[in-house]
Design an enzyme around this catalytic site. Structure first.
Site, PDB file in Angstrom:
ATOM      1  N   ASP A 141     -67.166  27.851   2.727  1.00  0.00           N
ATOM      2  CA  ASP A 141     -66.527  26.625   3.201  1.00  0.00           C
ATOM      3  C   ASP A 141     -65.019  26.820   3.295  1.00  0.00           C
ATOM      4  O   ASP A 141     -64.242  25.879   3.069  1.00  0.00           O
ATOM      5  CB  ASP A 141     -66.855  25.460   2.250  1.00  0.00           C
ATOM      6  CG  ASP A 141     -66.475  24.106   2.816  1.00  0.00           C
ATOM      7  OD1 ASP A 141     -66.206  23.177   2.025  1.00  0.00           O
ATOM      8  OD2 ASP A 141     -66.423  23.969   4.068  1.00  0.00           O
ATOM      9  N   LYS A 144     -63.697  29.381   9.282  1.00  0.00           N
ATOM     10  CA  LYS A 144     -64.778  29.855  10.166  1.00  0.00           C
ATOM     11  C   LYS A 144     -64.590  31.324  10.552  1.00  0.00           C
ATOM     12  O   LYS A 144     -65.530  32.071  10.654  1.00  0.00           O
ATOM     13  CB  LYS A 144     -64.845  28.977  11.405  1.00  0.00           C
ATOM     14  CG  LYS A 144     -63.527  28.921  12.173  1.00  0.00           C
ATOM     15  CD  LYS A 144     -63.581  27.944  13.344  1.00  0.00           C
ATOM     16  CE  LYS A 144     -62.264  28.008  14.112  1.00  0.00           C
ATOM     17  NZ  LYS A 144     -62.297  27.194  15.320  1.00  0.00           N
ATOM     18  N   ASP A 169     -70.992  25.841   5.384  1.00  0.00           N
ATOM     19  CA  ASP A 169     -70.643  24.536   5.937  1.00  0.00           C
ATOM     20  C   ASP A 169     -70.053  24.712   7.340  1.00  0.00           C
ATOM     21  O   ASP A 169     -69.609  25.808   7.703  1.00  0.00           O
ATOM     22  CB  ASP A 169     -69.604  23.842   5.027  1.00  0.00           C
ATOM     23  CG  ASP A 169     -69.352  22.391   5.447  1.00  0.00           C
ATOM     24  OD1 ASP A 169     -68.237  21.890   5.185  1.00  0.00           O
ATOM     25  OD2 ASP A 169     -70.256  21.772   6.049  1.00  0.00           O
ATOM     26  N   ASN A 170     -70.050  23.660   8.137  1.00  0.00           N
ATOM     27  CA  ASN A 170     -69.336  23.618   9.420  1.00  0.00           C
ATOM     28  C   ASN A 170     -69.792  24.614  10.463  1.00  0.00           C
ATOM     29  O   ASN A 170     -68.992  25.069  11.289  1.00  0.00           O
ATOM     30  CB  ASN A 170     -67.818  23.831   9.198  1.00  0.00           C
ATOM     31  CG  ASN A 170     -67.261  22.934   8.138  1.00  0.00           C
ATOM     32  OD1 ASN A 170     -66.799  23.409   7.112  1.00  0.00           O
ATOM     33  ND2 ASN A 170     -67.328  21.636   8.366  1.00  0.00           N
ATOM     34  N   GLU A 199     -68.312  15.417   7.928  1.00  0.00           N
ATOM     35  CA  GLU A 199     -67.995  14.503   6.813  1.00  0.00           C
ATOM     36  C   GLU A 199     -67.268  13.237   7.279  1.00  0.00           C
ATOM     37  O   GLU A 199     -66.319  13.283   8.046  1.00  0.00           O
ATOM     38  CB  GLU A 199     -67.146  15.213   5.734  1.00  0.00           C
ATOM     39  CG  GLU A 199     -65.936  15.988   6.227  1.00  0.00           C
ATOM     40  CD  GLU A 199     -66.235  17.452   6.393  1.00  0.00           C
ATOM     41  OE1 GLU A 199     -67.344  17.788   6.820  1.00  0.00           O
ATOM     42  OE2 GLU A 199     -65.343  18.271   6.138  1.00  0.00           O
TER      43      GLU A 199
HETATM   44  O1  LIG Z   1     -61.028  24.511   7.809  1.00  0.00           O
HETATM   45  C1  LIG Z   1     -62.010  24.039   7.217  1.00  0.00           C
HETATM   46  N1  LIG Z   1     -62.480  24.671   6.120  1.00  0.00           N
HETATM   47  C2  LIG Z   1     -63.565  24.192   5.443  1.00  0.00           C
HETATM   48  N2  LIG Z   1     -64.216  23.077   5.789  1.00  0.00           N
HETATM   49  C3  LIG Z   1     -63.780  22.378   6.883  1.00  0.00           C
HETATM   50  C4  LIG Z   1     -64.441  21.188   7.254  1.00  0.00           C
HETATM   51  O2  LIG Z   1     -65.498  20.762   6.492  1.00  0.00           O
HETATM   52  C5  LIG Z   1     -64.016  20.475   8.368  1.00  0.00           C
HETATM   53  F1  LIG Z   1     -64.669  19.342   8.685  1.00  0.00           F
HETATM   54  C6  LIG Z   1     -62.925  20.912   9.130  1.00  0.00           C
HETATM   55  C7  LIG Z   1     -62.485  20.155  10.332  1.00  0.00           C
HETATM   56  C8  LIG Z   1     -61.137  19.915  10.541  1.00  0.00           C
HETATM   57  C9  LIG Z   1     -60.722  19.206  11.652  1.00  0.00           C
HETATM   58  C10 LIG Z   1     -61.667  18.717  12.568  1.00  0.00           C
HETATM   59  F2  LIG Z   1     -61.254  18.006  13.627  1.00  0.00           F
HETATM   60  C11 LIG Z   1     -63.021  18.955  12.357  1.00  0.00           C
HETATM   61  C12 LIG Z   1     -63.439  19.663  11.247  1.00  0.00           C
HETATM   62  C13 LIG Z   1     -62.251  22.083   8.764  1.00  0.00           C
HETATM   63  C14 LIG Z   1     -62.675  22.824   7.642  1.00  0.00           C
HETATM   64 MG   LIG Z   2     -66.244  22.343   5.244  1.00  0.00          MG
END
Ligand SMILES: O=c1[nH]cnc2c(O)c(F)c(-c3ccc(F)cc3)cc12
Ligand SMILES: [Mg+2]
Length: 218
Positions: A141, A144, A169-170, A199
């Site tokens: 997490d 990416k 995640d993601n 989330e």
């Molecule tokens: O960089 C990340 N590291 C770990 N988890 C993340 C996440 O759960 C996100 F939703 C997002 C996220 C940030 C901005 C958005 F518009 C959508 C998802 C980023 C991360």
């Molecule tokens: Mg995440």
């Protein structure tokens, strides 16, 4: 001299959550993110999937890449069996400082070891530094772009064993297409996708659960 979002999240925990009560720490972060400010915690919906996978694995030793404010750290650590340990890596010192306090407020500092630094630097040092053999559970997490290089690194450092569960995640938003292609096509993994939502939003996101099967080497 304004506070940061992680600092405001921490203040919400210290104001609303009961010291030593991990469930109330999780609930107060979710309340803050639903009603005050969005933050990139795994959240309540994907968090329930995380809980079910962690409970099924019942890990004696778990690794989390990407601590942020410690929300998923608390979700995982509160479910560990007696004597179970979670090592969590965080690159950003400001996030790490907040996470330490969130983990402490939840009363889970004895089962969590937070390491500040980059996953690429730290993964090769985990065996000698923490005396670990291999992990039962790994939660990706952090970033990416690091999912694929870091799962290769975990393999190379022999930190995965037959049956280790890797949860990411993601995998849809922001997305890790190269990682997905790898775990879904490699004979070394049995992979499955859990559709959910980003989330605190209605956007689609999901978790990928990949069981390491070991190598075909003799
Ligand atoms: O960089 C990340 N590291 C770990 N988890 C993340 C996440 O759960 C996100 F939703 C997002 C996220 C940030 C901005 C958005 F518009 C959508 C998802 C980023 C991360
Ligand atoms: Mg995440």
């Amino acid at each position: 001299t304004h506070s940061s979002r992680p600092q405001r999240l921490l203040r919400a925990v210290q104001k609303g959550a009961v010291r030593g009560d991990a469930r109330s720490v999780v609930a107060n972060i979710d309340r803050f993110c639903h009603h005050s400010e969005w933050a990139m915690n795994i959240g309540d919906e994907k968090g329930a999937i995380l809980d079910s996978v962690v409970s099924e694995v019942n890990p004696a030793l778990a690794l989390e890449l990407g601590t942020y404010c410690g929300y998923s750290t608390v979700r995982i650590a509160r479910l560990l069996p007696p004597g179970g340990r979670l090592i969590t890596l965080e690159f950003n010192p400001e996030y790490a400082a907040v996470a330490r306090q969130v983990i402490e407020w939840a009363g889970l500092e004895d089962s969590v070891q937070l390491v500040e630094g980059g996953s690429g630097d730290w993964i090769p040092q985990l065996k000698e530094h923490f005396g670990v053999q291999s992990f039962d559970f790994v939660f990706l997490d952090h970033w990416k772009e690091r999912y694929l290089p870091d799962i290769h690194l975990l393999e190379e450092c022999e930190l995965l064993r037959k049956g280790t569960v890797v949860l990411a995640d993601n995998v849809v938003c922001p997305g890790a297409p190269d990682y997905l292609a790898y775990v879904r096509n490699s004979p070394a993994y049995q992979s499955s996708y859990f559709q959910s939502h980003l989330e605190y939003t209605k956007a689609v996101d999901g978790l990928e659960k990949s069981v390491y099967l070991g190598t075909t080497d003799a």
